[in-house]
Structure formats: structure tokens, C-alpha cells
Design a protein around this motif. Structure first.
Motif, PDB file in Angstrom:
ATOM      1  N   GLY A   1      50.579  11.912 -28.633  1.00  0.00           N
ATOM      2  CA  GLY A   1      51.369  11.041 -27.765  1.00  0.00           C
ATOM      3  C   GLY A   1      51.660   9.721 -28.479  1.00  0.00           C
ATOM      4  O   GLY A   1      52.776   9.203 -28.425  1.00  0.00           O
ATOM      5  N   MET A   2      50.645   9.167 -29.156  1.00  0.00           N
ATOM      6  CA  MET A   2      50.859   7.905 -29.869  1.00  0.00           C
ATOM      7  C   MET A   2      51.887   8.064 -30.980  1.00  0.00           C
ATOM      8  O   MET A   2      52.616   7.125 -31.300  1.00  0.00           O
ATOM      9  CB  MET A   2      49.528   7.380 -30.455  1.00  0.00           C
ATOM     10  CG  MET A   2      48.549   6.808 -29.448  1.00  0.00           C
ATOM     11  SD  MET A   2      49.273   5.684 -28.220  1.00  0.00           S
ATOM     12  CE  MET A   2      49.935   4.362 -29.234  1.00  0.00           C
TER      13      MET A   2
ATOM     14  N   THR B   1      49.012  16.191 -24.564  1.00  0.00           N
ATOM     15  CA  THR B   1      47.569  16.455 -24.660  1.00  0.00           C
ATOM     16  C   THR B   1      46.967  16.590 -23.259  1.00  0.00           C
ATOM     17  O   THR B   1      45.972  17.283 -23.064  1.00  0.00           O
ATOM     18  CB  THR B   1      46.899  15.220 -25.332  1.00  0.00           C
ATOM     19  OG1 THR B   1      47.643  14.856 -26.487  1.00  0.00           O
ATOM     20  CG2 THR B   1      45.458  15.459 -25.671  1.00  0.00           C
ATOM     21  N   LYS B   2      47.584  15.902 -22.289  1.00  0.00           N
ATOM     22  CA  LYS B   2      46.976  15.746 -20.976  1.00  0.00           C
ATOM     23  C   LYS B   2      47.487  16.837 -20.031  1.00  0.00           C
ATOM     24  O   LYS B   2      47.305  18.008 -20.315  1.00  0.00           O
ATOM     25  CB  LYS B   2      47.280  14.336 -20.468  1.00  0.00           C
ATOM     26  CG  LYS B   2      46.994  13.230 -21.510  1.00  0.00           C
ATOM     27  CD  LYS B   2      45.534  13.136 -21.826  1.00  0.00           C
ATOM     28  CE  LYS B   2      45.100  12.132 -22.873  1.00  0.00           C
ATOM     29  NZ  LYS B   2      45.980  11.504 -23.766  1.00  0.00           N
TER      30      LYS B   2
ATOM     31  N   ASP C   1      56.522   5.928 -20.163  1.00  0.00           N
ATOM     32  CA  ASP C   1      55.436   6.852 -20.476  1.00  0.00           C
ATOM     33  C   ASP C   1      55.116   7.610 -19.186  1.00  0.00           C
ATOM     34  O   ASP C   1      54.606   7.030 -18.224  1.00  0.00           O
ATOM     35  CB  ASP C   1      54.232   6.039 -20.975  1.00  0.00           C
ATOM     36  CG  ASP C   1      53.090   6.924 -21.437  1.00  0.00           C
ATOM     37  OD1 ASP C   1      52.962   8.053 -20.920  1.00  0.00           O
ATOM     38  OD2 ASP C   1      52.302   6.476 -22.304  1.00  0.00           O
TER      39      ASP C   1
ATOM     40  N   SER D   1      52.090  12.029 -23.417  1.00  0.00           N
ATOM     41  CA  SER D   1      51.000  12.639 -24.163  1.00  0.00           C
ATOM     42  C   SER D   1      50.816  14.018 -23.539  1.00  0.00           C
ATOM     43  O   SER D   1      50.197  14.150 -22.483  1.00  0.00           O
ATOM     44  CB  SER D   1      49.722  11.808 -24.037  1.00  0.00           C
ATOM     45  OG  SER D   1      48.644  12.569 -24.533  1.00  0.00           O
TER      46      SER D   1
HETATM   47  C1  LIG Z   1      49.317   6.940 -20.680  1.00  0.00           C
HETATM   48  C2  LIG Z   1      49.025   7.423 -22.069  1.00  0.00           C
HETATM   49  N1  LIG Z   1      49.995   7.389 -22.988  1.00  0.00           N
HETATM   50  C3  LIG Z   1      49.789   7.815 -24.254  1.00  0.00           C
HETATM   51  C4  LIG Z   1      48.556   8.286 -24.655  1.00  0.00           C
HETATM   52  C5  LIG Z   1      48.332   8.706 -26.076  1.00  0.00           C
HETATM   53  O1  LIG Z   1      48.291  10.078 -26.180  1.00  0.00           O
HETATM   54  P1  LIG Z   1      47.600  10.860 -27.399  1.00  0.00           P
HETATM   55  O2  LIG Z   1      46.122  10.750 -27.201  1.00  0.00           O
HETATM   56  O3  LIG Z   1      48.130  12.253 -27.274  1.00  0.00           O
HETATM   57  O4  LIG Z   1      48.038  10.174 -28.642  1.00  0.00           O
HETATM   58  C6  LIG Z   1      47.517   8.363 -23.716  1.00  0.00           C
HETATM   59  C7  LIG Z   1      46.195   8.856 -24.104  1.00  0.00           C
HETATM   60  O5  LIG Z   1      45.235   8.763 -23.390  1.00  0.00           O
HETATM   61  C8  LIG Z   1      47.752   7.915 -22.392  1.00  0.00           C
HETATM   62  O6  LIG Z   1      46.788   7.935 -21.456  1.00  0.00           O
END
Ligand SMILES: Cc1ncc(COP(=O)(O)O)c(C=O)c1O
Length: 424
Positions: free
Chosen positions: A116-117, A236-237, A212, A234
Motif C-alpha cells: 500500500g505504501m 494487504t487488508k 486512501d 492497502s
Molecule cells: C490506511 C492505511 N493506508 C495504507 C497502509 C499501508 O499499507 P501497506 O502495509 O500495504 O504498505 C496501511 C497499513 O496499515 C493503512 O492502514
């Protein structure tokens, strides 16, 4: 094994290799290795079935073959459709995920990054120039705020505001801004900005809006419908949903997305095929997971608010949430699966509570099928100064829960027994 070789016309009597060992008796490799090497390196590939597989195959390859220079030239010159160039350009698993994301977010195009970052960083590094200014929520995700601090060394400034305050936002935009960054549901205080009003205002001042959408997902909100220019998540979530892959997605207008994709290729932040595959596999159940987790979250938020050891519950679906009326408008399909709540602001109390939970684990992430708990002050937001933590209300007793798919009764039992060990 002899390493050096000599060439002899007649070759090895066993395998007819002309590359012989110094003793000139046998070829440099064992003759049998020659066959093994050829068979293992160039097996006879089974033909691709004429009918498609139900599950999209994983194209776990770093590179693609070209029939000849003409084909290579045509593919690299974009003269043919569907040519794959390299492990970061044209990978079918990424393209499938990207098509799904652009459809889910209702935007023209999307790109998948390795976190996500990674997509947030690529968006900022593509859209912003030295001298530009970013307006961001004071309640923003800690790592996004950290990234903006990093960008100061490249001459990109930022200012933090309360995005729910039209006065603060207008004042910040008057000073000039290239971009406003908002979260549909903020991490970790679950604030819900008024996206339609925010994007309107930002556009009036010529600023782009990046949203986001990690906590809401396209199940609860499509920020593009409220005017967002870029949407990041992200994956990932909740999108991937099983805590087994780290991956990010960005959606927007095709022209912006392609510029950001080019930058991501050069920064080395394009997603890997296995991660795109896992995200797509997880997304098959997004609707049922979000529906169930959202219902459970709303039950738990009400239950938690009645417990004497819980001093405050933050859930956008509750009428005591400061943004409840806006959430009704913005979170069209439900208020999400995240709940934040406050115990006594004492590290020892929060520590005992997290230790006493059996089913709900302490985890530095969210959005998995399992219910998890996080302590922002010790993890996601630990880079904030003590003063900023206090301003944001992220004291030692502040906890953030990501609700999963367990039975609500099991979750209540677990929370009840851990809360029961605390004094009110
Ligand atoms: C709201 C939000 N944006 C972006 C990210 C970053 O995601 P990633 O861990 O996949 O880089 C997170 C991670 O916790 C998040 O909570």
C-alpha cells in the motif's frame, strides 16, 4: 571435476560432445548430464488447454520469450495487443487484479504495487514537484504522515488539518496546495470526512484529491463517485482479506495511472504475480466477508459501549460518533469492520487486557478473516511525538479492533472475560 575444456573434432565417444576434459577422454560434463540438463531446462511443455481453467493460473515468471526480433520490436513498441514485456510490465495476474480494481472503484484504470505504501509513494512522487504543498488529515495514517515528512527533503511541504473543519481546510487551500490526502475512514480514530464537500473545495483551489480507501473498501464506498482523483488501498487488508500477502492498488484516470505505473516500474514497486493472485483469490469473498464483518462490528460496538471498563467507543455506525451523519451519506453500504475503543489510559491496563484475550490476537495489521486488535501508540503511530499522540487522543488505553468472521458470541465471550479482569 575438470573445469577446463579443450575442443576435439571427433568428440566424446559417449555423447559426441566436442568439448572435452583436459584428459581428452570424456566430455567436460558427464554425457548423461547433457540429456538431464536439456530435459530439465527445456521440457516439452504441455499445450495450453483449449478451454480456460476456473482459477486464473499464476504466471510465476520473471521474463517472457519472444519468437524473434520482429516480435520483440512489435511488443516493446506497443504495436501488438497483449504482449508481455518483463516481470514488471504486462504480467497477466497484475492486469487481472488491476481490471477488477478499476471496475470496483469505478475508475478508468488501476495499477498494483508491492505494498500500500508503494502506491502512495509512487502517486506522490509522480504528481508532486519541489515547491508543492500537500494538505493532509491531522488524523492520517502514521506512515503516510512519515512519508510526507521524508518528502520535505525534496522540497515538498505539507500541512496537517482537521479535514472535517471547512474553515481549516479552506485556510490551508488558500495558501496553495497541489494535493489533499484523505482517508475514507481514518486510521485509527475512524473519522469520516465529508468527501463530496472536500473534493469540491479542493478542486475549486486547483488541488487533486487522493483518497486512501483501505478501511472502507469499495464495498462501503467508491470515493470516485464523490470526486476523488486518485484512490489508493492497502490490499494487504480487507481486499485480499487473509493476512497472507502484502500488496497495494491505486485507481484513477488512465493518463495519471499510466504515468504512476511508469514511475513504479522505475522505482521497483510493481506487485509480484503471486501477490496479485492471492489478492484476487481473497477478493472473491469480499462481499460476503465485508457484509458479515460489518454486521458483527456494529453489534460489538454497541456491546462494548455498555461495558463499564470501556470509556469510549468509536464506530461510524453509532449515533454518538462525531461523523455519523456524514458516514450515512459516504459509507453507502455499511460502516465498516473497524472499531476503536478506549480503556483507562494506562499501558499496564491495556497490556493486561491484550494478554488475557484468547481468540483475538494483538497484530500490527487489520482486515483479515480473523478478528485482531492493535495498539496504535506502540505500533502504527509510534513515530508520532508524545505531544502529537496526545493531540490525536492516542493514549496508552486506545485500542483498534479489526472485526473478522468469527461468531459474534465467541468474540463477546472473549472480550467479556478479558474485560472482566480489569476494574471499571
Ligand atoms: C490506511 C492505511 N493506508 C495504507 C497502509 C499501508 O499499507 P501497506 O502495509 O500495504 O504498505 C496501511 C497499513 O496499515 C493503512 O492502514
Amino acid at each position: 571435476m575438470p573445469a577446463r575444456t579443450v575442443v576435439r573434432r571427433s568428440g566424446c565417444p559417449r555423447c559426441r560432445s566436442v568439448l572435452l576434459s583436459r584428459s581428452k577422454r570424456w566430455c567436460a560434463l558427464r554425457g548423461s548430464d547433457r540429456d538431464l540438463a536439456r530435459i530439465t531446462l527445456h521440457p516439452r511443455r504441455a499445450p495450453v488447454p483449449v478451454n480456460p481453467p476456473v482459477s486464473h493460473p499464476i504466471y510465476q515468471t520473471a521474463a517472457w520469450q519472444f519468437a524473434d526480433l520482429k516480435q520483440m520490436d512489435a511488443i516493446f513498441g506497443d504495436a501488438v495487443a497483449h504482449g508481455a514485456k518483463y516481470g514488471t510490465i504486462g504480467m497477466p495476474n497484475n492486469l487481472t487484479l488491476e481490471a477488477a480494481i478499476s471496475d470496483l472503484e469505478g475508475m478508468e484504470a488501476a495499477v498494483a504495487g508491492n505494498t500500500g505504501m508503494a502506491v502512495i509513494a509512487a502517486a506522490l512522487l509522480t504528481e508532486l514537484r519541489p515547491g508543492d504543498r500537500v494538505v493532509v488529515s491531522r488524523e492520517g495514517f502514521g506512515w503516510t504522515l512519515g512519508l510526507l515528512r521524508d518528502l520535505e527533503q525534496w522540497g515538498i511541504e505539507h500541512v496537517t488539518v482537521d479535514l472535517s473543519s471547512t474553515e481549516e481546510l479552506t485556510a490551508a487551500l488558500r495558501h496553495g496546495a497541489a494535493m489533499v490526502i484523505a482517508e475514507t475512514i481514518s486510521n485509527p480514530r475512524l473519522r469520516v470526512p465529508n468527501l463530496p464537500a472536500l473534493t469540491d473545495l479542493a478542486h475549486q483551489f486547483g488541488a487533486k484529491v487522493l483518497v486512501d480507501n483501505t478501511f472502507a473498501t469499495p464495498y462501503s464506498c467508491q470515493p470516485a463517485a464523490f470526486g476523488a482523483d486518485l484512490v489508493v488501498e492497502s490490499a494487504t487488508k480487507f481486499l485480499a482479506g487473509h493476512a497472507d500477502t502484502v500488496i497495494g492498488v491505486l485507481a484513477g484516470a488512465a493518463e495519471s495511472v499510466e504515468r504512476i505505473r511508469d514511475r513504479m516500474v522505475r522505482l521497483g514497486s510493481i506487485a509480484a504475480p503471486m501477490d496479485s493472485w492471492l489478492a484476487l483469490r481473497g477478493m472473491q469473498t469480499l462481499v460476503v466477508r465485508m457484509a458479515r464483518a460489518t454486521t458483527t462490528a456494529s453489534l460489538l460496538a454497541d456491546w462494548l459501549s455498555e461495558q463499564p471498563q470501556v470509556h469510549r467507543v468509536l464506530y461510524p455506525g453509532r449515533s454518538d460518533h462525531p461523523d455519523h451523519l456524514i458516514a450515512q451519506q459516504v459509507l453507502e453500504q455499511g460502516y465498516g469492520a473497524m472499531i476503536s475503543f478506549e480503556l483507562t489510559p494506562d499501558f499496564a491496563v491495556a497490556n493486561q487486557f491484550t494478554r488475557d484475550l484468547n481468540l483475538i490476537h494483538l497484530v500490527h495489521s487489520l482486515g483479515s478473516a480473523q478478528t485482531t486488535l492493535s495498539h496504535p501508540a506502540s505500533s502504527t503511530h509510534r513515530l508520532l511525538s508524545a505531544e502529537d499522540l496526545a493531540v490525536s487522543g492516542l493514549h496508552a488505553g486506545f485500542l483498534r479492533m479489526s472485526v473478522g468472521l468469527e461468531s459474534p458470541d465467541d468474540l463477546v465471550d472473549d472480550l467479556a472475560q478479558a474485560l472482566g479482569n480489569l476494574s471499571a
